[in-house]
Design a protein around this motif. Sequence first.
Motif, short mmCIF file in Angstrom:
data_model
loop_
_atom_site.label_atom_id
_atom_site.label_comp_id
_atom_site.label_asym_id
_atom_site.label_seq_id
_atom_site.Cartn_x
_atom_site.Cartn_y
_atom_site.Cartn_z
N ARG A 34 9.65 -39.04 27.32
CA ARG A 34 8.45 -39.41 26.54
C ARG A 34 8.39 -40.91 26.26
N SER A 38 5.71 -47.21 31.28
CA SER A 38 4.84 -46.90 32.41
C SER A 38 3.72 -47.94 32.48
N ASN A 41 0.88 -47.98 29.97
CA ASN A 41 1.15 -46.80 29.14
C ASN A 41 0.43 -45.56 29.64
N GLN A 43 1.67 -43.03 31.32
CA GLN A 43 2.49 -41.84 31.11
C GLN A 43 2.10 -40.71 32.07
N ALA A 110 11.12 -42.89 34.24
CA ALA A 110 11.24 -41.67 33.43
C ALA A 110 12.47 -40.86 33.82
#
Length: 178
Positions: A34, A38, A41, A43, A110
């Motif tokens: 989480r 990235s 952002n 994600q 991630a």
Amino acid sequence: MELMDAIKGRRSIRRFTDQALTDLEVRTLLEAVRWAPSWANTQIWEMVLVRDRTARQELAGTMKMNPGARAVAEAPLVVVMTGRLKVSGCLQGRPLTDKGDWYMFDLGLATQNLCLAAHGLGLGTVIIGFFEAAQVRRIIGLPEELEILVLVPVGHPAREGRTPPRREIEEFTHYDRY
């Protein structure tokens, strides 16, 4: 565990005990993902957590001649790292740089967060990229707008990993010009 100790101590683990992961351990891994950085952002990550033994064995069957197949079959959890395409590094679905879609970069960050968090919990992981993606997609029911990047078996290590040789900093560092 100190950050540099985690970075230096993490190993690819391909053999796991039968011990299941706790809900708190899994939640900690998800929290690590989480908070991964990235592009803008975005994600883009979507993860499929595979605990079912039959499904893990099917996933292992997609890995012809890959020594990681046993890890996928035996680990109590396999994380399938997937991401949305044409979002990261893109504007209105078109890449903004000559690097194209940045989904692999963002998913790599991630995935590293996941693996470092697992190591910090005393768990082992191995990042696997050699498999038949179309078969994995079918097994996990993944929609077409998502792309599979890697499979990450997670579990309690059955044995310690080996420390691989590393290049010296001077071998890959250049100052001001190549």
